[in-house]
Design an enzyme around this catalytic site. Structure first.
Site, PDB file in Angstrom:
ATOM      1  N   ASP A 283       0.850  -1.192   0.000  1.00 15.54           N
ATOM      2  CA  ASP A 283       0.000   0.000   0.000  1.00 15.54           C
ATOM      3  C   ASP A 283       0.882   1.238   0.000  1.00 15.54           C
ATOM      4  O   ASP A 283       2.022   1.200   0.480  1.00 15.54           O
ATOM      5  CB  ASP A 283      -0.926   0.016   1.217  1.00 15.54           C
ATOM      6  CG  ASP A 283      -1.931   1.160   1.150  1.00 15.54           C
ATOM      7  OD1 ASP A 283      -2.617   1.272   0.114  1.00 15.54           O
ATOM      8  OD2 ASP A 283      -2.018   1.943   2.102  1.00 15.54           O
TER       9      ASP A 283
ATOM     10  N   GLU B  71       0.777   5.774   0.397  1.00  9.83           N
ATOM     11  CA  GLU B  71       0.087   7.048   0.626  1.00  9.83           C
ATOM     12  C   GLU B  71       0.760   8.081  -0.267  1.00  9.83           C
ATOM     13  O   GLU B  71       1.968   8.001  -0.531  1.00  9.83           O
ATOM     14  CB  GLU B  71       0.152   7.461   2.092  1.00  9.83           C
ATOM     15  CG  GLU B  71      -0.504   6.490   3.060  1.00  9.83           C
ATOM     16  CD  GLU B  71      -1.984   6.311   2.841  1.00  9.83           C
ATOM     17  OE1 GLU B  71      -2.624   7.234   2.277  1.00  9.83           O
ATOM     18  OE2 GLU B  71      -2.513   5.251   3.215  1.00  9.83           O
TER      19      GLU B  71
ATOM     20  N   HIS C 251      -4.310  10.976   5.306  1.00  9.32           N
ATOM     21  CA  HIS C 251      -3.149  10.318   5.910  1.00  9.32           C
ATOM     22  C   HIS C 251      -2.499  11.101   7.051  1.00  9.32           C
ATOM     23  O   HIS C 251      -1.777  10.526   7.868  1.00  9.32           O
ATOM     24  CB  HIS C 251      -2.095   9.986   4.849  1.00  9.32           C
ATOM     25  CG  HIS C 251      -1.671  11.146   3.998  1.00  9.32           C
ATOM     26  ND1 HIS C 251      -1.011  12.243   4.485  1.00  9.32           N
ATOM     27  CD2 HIS C 251      -1.805  11.349   2.657  1.00  9.32           C
ATOM     28  CE1 HIS C 251      -0.752  13.077   3.506  1.00  9.32           C
ATOM     29  NE2 HIS C 251      -1.230  12.568   2.379  1.00  9.32           N
TER      30      HIS C 251
ATOM     31  N   HIS D 170      -5.437   6.805   7.474  1.00  9.89           N
ATOM     32  CA  HIS D 170      -4.824   5.830   6.585  1.00  9.89           C
ATOM     33  C   HIS D 170      -3.315   5.813   6.825  1.00  9.89           C
ATOM     34  O   HIS D 170      -2.685   6.850   6.994  1.00  9.89           O
ATOM     35  CB  HIS D 170      -5.096   6.185   5.120  1.00  9.89           C
ATOM     36  CG  HIS D 170      -6.499   5.925   4.691  1.00  9.89           C
ATOM     37  ND1 HIS D 170      -6.808   5.290   3.514  1.00  9.89           N
ATOM     38  CD2 HIS D 170      -7.676   6.206   5.299  1.00  9.89           C
ATOM     39  CE1 HIS D 170      -8.123   5.206   3.399  1.00  9.89           C
ATOM     40  NE2 HIS D 170      -8.667   5.754   4.470  1.00  9.89           N
TER      41      HIS D 170
ATOM     42  N   ASP E  87      -2.506  -0.344   6.744  1.00  5.66           N
ATOM     43  CA  ASP E  87      -3.455  -0.798   5.738  1.00  5.66           C
ATOM     44  C   ASP E  87      -2.985  -2.093   5.083  1.00  5.66           C
ATOM     45  O   ASP E  87      -3.807  -2.954   4.731  1.00  5.66           O
ATOM     46  CB  ASP E  87      -3.667   0.289   4.680  1.00  5.66           C
ATOM     47  CG  ASP E  87      -4.493   1.451   5.211  1.00  5.66           C
ATOM     48  OD1 ASP E  87      -4.898   1.400   6.385  1.00  5.66           O
ATOM     49  OD2 ASP E  87      -4.718   2.415   4.456  1.00  5.66           O
TER      50      ASP E  87
END
Length: 242
Positions: A7, A9, A57, A152, A157
């Protein structure tokens, strides 16, 4: 089989507008078990995040200002994902950013550095058509606690997605029997499985007697109407010889 759940950001929604990756999180799965190995880094994007992305985030420009840049971590990152199938939720989004970062360094396409890409969002949509398939929704559906997910985060995640992926793909895809110190070797292909390695367990007379007593109790409760009585063979002395 080795998988890496990945994942990212980012500072915004579109790398074509100069947005950059600011966090990468990866979790390793080997033989359907999450291992202790992971890759995680924050990255200095040399720009601010869009207000909408910052709300998601919470990684401020000040926090990221002393973090390494993508070129400082790219070799470590690519070493981690090499020889693995990569699982990404909504893979197209992350791949656009990863490929944009790699293009700046002339390092090719991300797919060239791994065994393949699996989009867990697409898989979830095939399993649950017409339903919400965000990570939070899938956590709720499969009973995975995400109470600690206020904002997040790429590593968090990835950890949640690893649990979701294992829950979504749960099923008997190989024969595995674990009996304390005796383990039947797992085979990736059913055709390669050797049934002669299965241990033979004999039922004891005490177990048989306990089973007979249990059936007798059921038969008494139903006043002799249990179905298996109709299917029981007659004793040898009662059989008719033609």
């Amino acid at each position: 089989m080795r998988y890496v759940v990945l994942d990212t950001e980012t500072t915004g929604l579109d790398p074509l507008q100069g947005h950059r990756i600011i966090e990468i999180g990866c979790v390793e799965i080997v033989n359907r078990r999450v291992t202790q190995r992971h890759f995680h880094t924050y990255l200095n994007p040399d720009r601010d995040s869009d207000p909408g992305a910052l709300e998601v985030h919470g990684l401020t420009t000040e926090f990221l200002s002393d973090k390494p840049r993508f070129e400082d971590k790219v070799d470590e990152f690519l070493d981690f994902v090499r020889d693995a199938h990569i699982i990404i939720h909504n893979a197209e989004f992350d791949l656009r950013f990863l490929n944009a970062e790699l293009a700046r360094l002339q390092r090719g396409d991300f797919r060239d550095h791994c065994l393949g890409i699996i989009d867990s969002l697409q898989h979830a949509r095939e399993l649950h058509p017409g339903k919400r398939n965000s990570l939070d929704s899938l956590c709720d559906r499969y009973g995975i606690s995400n109470a600690h997910r206020v904002l997040h985060g790429a590593l968090l995640d990835s950890e949640l997605l690893a649990e979701v992926w294992l829950a979504m793909t749960r099923g008997q895809d190989s024969l595995v029997i674990d009996l304390g110190d005796t383990t039947v070797q797992e085979s990736a292909e059913l055709g390669a499985f050797d049934p002669s390695t299965l241990p033979v367990i004999t039922v004891s007379e005490a177990d048989l007697e306990a089973h007979r007593a249990y059936l007798a109790g059921l038969d008494k409760e139903s006043k002799g109407q249990t179905l298996w009585r109709k299917w029981e063979p007659l004793p040898v002395e009662q059989e008719t010889v033609v």
